[in-house]
Enzyme design. Structure first.
Site, PDB file in Angstrom:
ATOM      1  N   MET A  42       0.849  -1.285   0.048  1.00  0.00           N
ATOM      2  CA  MET A  42       0.067  -0.249   0.055  1.00  0.00           C
ATOM      3  C   MET A  42       0.919   1.174   0.022  1.00  0.00           C
ATOM      4  SD  MET A  42      -3.420  -0.315  -0.034  1.00  0.00           S
ATOM      5  CE  MET A  42      -3.128  -1.694  -1.247  1.00  0.00           C
ATOM      6  N   HIS A  44       4.423   4.937   1.993  1.00  0.00           N
ATOM      7  CA  HIS A  44       3.292   4.187   2.426  1.00  0.00           C
ATOM      8  C   HIS A  44       2.215   5.150   2.655  1.00  0.00           C
ATOM      9  CE1 HIS A  44       0.741   1.218   4.335  1.00  0.00           C
ATOM     10  NE2 HIS A  44       1.792   0.211   3.875  1.00  0.00           N
ATOM     11  N   HIS A  45       1.072   4.571   2.014  1.00  0.00           N
ATOM     12  CA  HIS A  45      -0.107   5.440   2.178  1.00  0.00           C
ATOM     13  C   HIS A  45      -0.507   5.839   3.461  1.00  0.00           C
ATOM     14  CE1 HIS A  45      -3.407   7.423   0.279  1.00  0.00           C
ATOM     15  NE2 HIS A  45      -3.717   6.678  -0.974  1.00  0.00           N
ATOM     16  N   ALA A  46      -0.354   4.927   4.320  1.00  0.00           N
ATOM     17  CA  ALA A  46      -0.625   5.334   5.751  1.00  0.00           C
ATOM     18  C   ALA A  46       0.321   6.732   6.297  1.00  0.00           C
ATOM     19  CB  ALA A  46      -0.272   4.424   6.579  1.00  0.00           C
TER      20      ALA A  46
END
Length: 517
Positions: A37, A161-163
Site C-alpha cells: 500500500m 506508504h499510504h498510511a
C-alpha cells in the site's frame, strides 16, 4: 476520557506518539505481499544545473540528510498494538538509518524508456519494511537512451506508504528535498529531532482499553452528523436535481479481480495548455473532466482490441480532499471520494467529454448533499481488529472474484509545481506518479502536473495488463482524437480577440450561461 500518557522505557518524559486514524490504519491492514500500500513518484533530473555539472550519490545522501527535519514522516515508524486491538501509533524511530532508505542503481545499456518503466514497476511491486520509517528513495542512473532527455539525467523513484501520506506530510516530504534554485546551501533551521524509546506492550493495551470506552460516543456523533445530509440527498433525488445513477455497480472487466504480486508501469505526458484548450469545447468542463475522458477513451480502445468492451460505462473512483481551512496542518488522510462514469460506451470523443462532465457534476452533487466529510468519518467506526481481519480474509478467500466491482479503476490528480524545482542542484525535467493496487482494482491512473506538462501515469497488475505499451498507445490515441474533435468544434479565432480565460471555477460566467446570457 483520555488514555494515560506513555512513559519511555527509561522512565523519562512522556511520549507524544500519535495514533493513526482509522482511514490511515486501513492502509496498514490492507497490506499483503500481493497488495503493498505505498504510493510514489518518478522524478527525472538534469544534473547540468548542479555545482560542477554533475551529482554524486554521496552528494544526494548529504542533501537529503540535511533536510530530514523538514518533514516529520522521514523518521517516524509504526508501532502496532498487539492483535491489532487498536490502531497503530507513530513514534520517532530510535534506529533510523538513512542509508537503508536511499538506494542507488543504474539501468543496463542502452538505458531506454522501456527499461526504466520495467525497473520502476519492479521497485513498486516490492512491499516495504513496516518496522522502519515508511519511505524509500531509489536513484536510477543510466538513462542514456531516453528520447528528449539531456545527457546525464537520473531518476528518483520514491515510495511512501499510504498510511504515512496525509494532507501535509506528502507536501512536506516533497518540499523538504526540493529547492527553487540550484543552490545546495543547507537549511538554516536547526534539526531538533530526538528518537523515542519503543513503547511497552502494557502501555499500548492500556491505551486500547480507554479508546474502546469512547467508541460508542463516536458512532452516535458520526451518525447524527450524517442524518441531515441523507435527508438533503433524498429531497434532491425526489425533485430530480440529483440522479442516483452513480450508485450503480460497475461492469466487470479484466481489471476487477484478485491481483497478483507483479506490476507494470508507464506514463504519457501531455501539454497542459492543450488539455485546457480541450475543456473549452464543453461549457463548464474542467481539466479533471478532460483527463477522465482521455482515460475513458484509452480503456475503451484497449478493451475493444481484446473484444472485452462492456456495454455499460466503466467507472472511476476519484479521491477528493475534505480537509478544512483549519486543518491544513492536521495529520491523517482526510479524504472522501466520488465515482464518475468514464463514457467507455461512447465512441465520439467530444460526446464522451460531455458525458463525463455530466457524471462528475451529478457525483459532486451527491457527495455535497450528504457531506464528503461525513462520508469520510464513517471510516472511523469499524473496530481496528475487525478491520484488519476483514481485510486479510477478503484477500485470502479471493472475494474480489465473487462480486461486482464498486468501480473499475482509480484516477487521482496531484497538482504539481508551476515553477522549476531542483533536487541536489539538479533541475527536475519530468514528474510522474505511481500508486497501489488492491483486489478488485487492478489499474490506477495517477495524474501529475509539473510546469507546462500534465502526465497520465498508470500502475497495473502485470497479469491483467501484459502489454503496458498498448495502454500507453491508447492514451495517446484517446488524447489525439479528443484534441482533434475539440479543435474542430471550437469557434474560429478573431484577430485581436482577448485570450480565453483559463479558470476551472467561473461562477459568474456559469450563472450567465444558465440565464441564457
Amino acid at each position: 476520557m483520555d488514555p494515560p500518557p506513555h512513559a519511555t522505557a527509561s522512565g523519562g518524559q512522556e511520549s507524544d506518539m500519535q495514533q493513526l486514524s482509522a482511514q490511515d490504519a486501513s492502509f496498514v491492514y490492507l497490506e499483503t505481499p500481493h497488495t503493498p500500500m505505498h504510493i510514489g513518484s518518478v522524478g527525472i533530473y538534469d544534473p547540468a544545473t548542479a555545482p560542477g555539472g554533475f551529482v554524486r550519490f554521496k552528494d544526494i545522501l548529504r542533501f537529503i540528510e540535511e533536510r530530514l527535519g523538514g518533514a516529520r514522516s522521514f523518521r517516524q515508524r509504526l508501532v502496532r498494538v498487539p492483535f491489532d486491538l487498536d490502531h497503530p501509533y507513530w513514534i520517532e524511530d530510535p534506529e533510523f538509518d538513512i542509508e537503508f532508505h536511499v538506494r542507488h542503481i543504474a539501468l543496463p545499456r542502452p538505458g531506454d524508456w522501456r527499461q526504466l518503466c520495467i525497473q520502476v514497476a519492479r521497485l513498486h511491486a516490492r512491499p516495504m519494511d513496516l518496522t522502519r520509517p515508511l519511505w524509500e528513495f531509489t536513484i536510477i542512473e543510466g538513462l542514456d537512451d531516453i528520447e528528449g532527455l539531456p545527457p546525464g539525467c537520473f531518476a528518483l523513484v520514491s515510495k511512501v506508504h499510504h498510511a504515512a501520506i496525509d494532507g501535509m506530510s506528502g507536501v512536506e516530504m516533497s518540499a523538504a528535498v526540493h529547492e527553487l534554485d540550484a543552490d545546495m546551501t543547507p537549511p538554516a533551521r536547526a534539526d531538533a529531532w530526538q528518537p523515542e524509546s519503543m513503547p511497552r506492550v502494557a502501555e499500548l493495551l492500556s491505551r486500547s482499553y480507554f479508546n474502546s470506552l469512547v467508541q460508542p460516543m463516536r458512532v452516535m456523533e458520526t451518525i447524527g452528523r450524517s442524518l441531515p445530509g441523507i435527508g438533503r440527498l433524498a429531497a434532491q433525488v425526489g425533485k430530480g436535481d440529483v440522479s442516483v445513477r452513480n450508485a450503480r455497480p460497475a461492469p466487470r472487466t479484466r481489471f476487477n479481480a484478485k491481483v497478483s504480486a507483479h506490476r507494470v508501469w508507464d506514463a504519457v505526458p501531455f501539454k497542459l495548455a492543450d488539455v485546457r484548450a480541450i475543456k473549452a469545447a464543453v461549457p463548464d468542463a474542467t481539466v479533471n473532466d478532460v483527463i477522465l475522458s482521455i482515460v475513458g477513451g484509452a480503456l475503451r480502445e484497449y478493451l475493444k482490441g481484446k473484444s472485452e468492451l462492456p456495454k455499460d460505462t466503466m467507472t472511476a473512483m476519484a479521491p477528493i480532499s475534505v480537509r478544512g481551512e483549519g486543518e491544513k496542518a492536521a495529520m491523517g488522510n482526510l479524504v472522501s471520494a466520488m465515482v464518475v462514469g468514464l463514457g467507455t460506451q461512447v465512441e465520439d470523443p467530444l460526446e464522451r467529454l460531455r458525458f463525463v462532465h455530466d457524471e462528475a457534476v451529478n457525483s459532486k452533487a451527491m457527495t455535497n448533499a450528504v457531506g464528503a466529510r461525513a462520508l469520510a468519518d464513517y471510516s472511523q467506526l469499524m473496530p481496528s481488529a475487525l478491520a484488519g481481519l476483514a481485510a486479510r480474509l477478503y484477500t485470502r478467500v479471493g472475494a474480489a472474484n465473487a462480486h461486482a466491482p464498486l468501480y473499475n479503476c482509480v484516477v487521482t490528480n496531484v497538482p504539481g509545481s508551476r515553477v522549476p524545482l531542483y533536487f541536489a542542484g539538479a533541475r527536475m525535467v519530468g514528474m510522474y506518479g505511481t500508486a497501489p493496487l488492491f483486489d478488485s482494482m487492478g489499474i490506477i491512473f495517477p495524474i501529475y502536473s509539473y510546469g507546462p506538462t500534465i502526465a497520465v501515469s498508470f500502475t497495473a497488475d502485470r497479469d491483467m495488463l501484459p502489454d503496458p505499451d498498448a495502454m500507453a498507445a491508447t492514451l495517446r490515441q484517446s488524447f489525439e482524437a479528443l484534441n482533434a474533435a475539440a479543435a474542430q468544434a471550437a469557434p474560429p479565432k478573431q484577430d485581436g480577440a482577448p485570450p480565453v480565460e483559463d479558470n476551472d471555477n467561473r461562477p459568474a460566467r456559469k450563472q450567465a450561461r444558465r440565464k441564457g446570457a
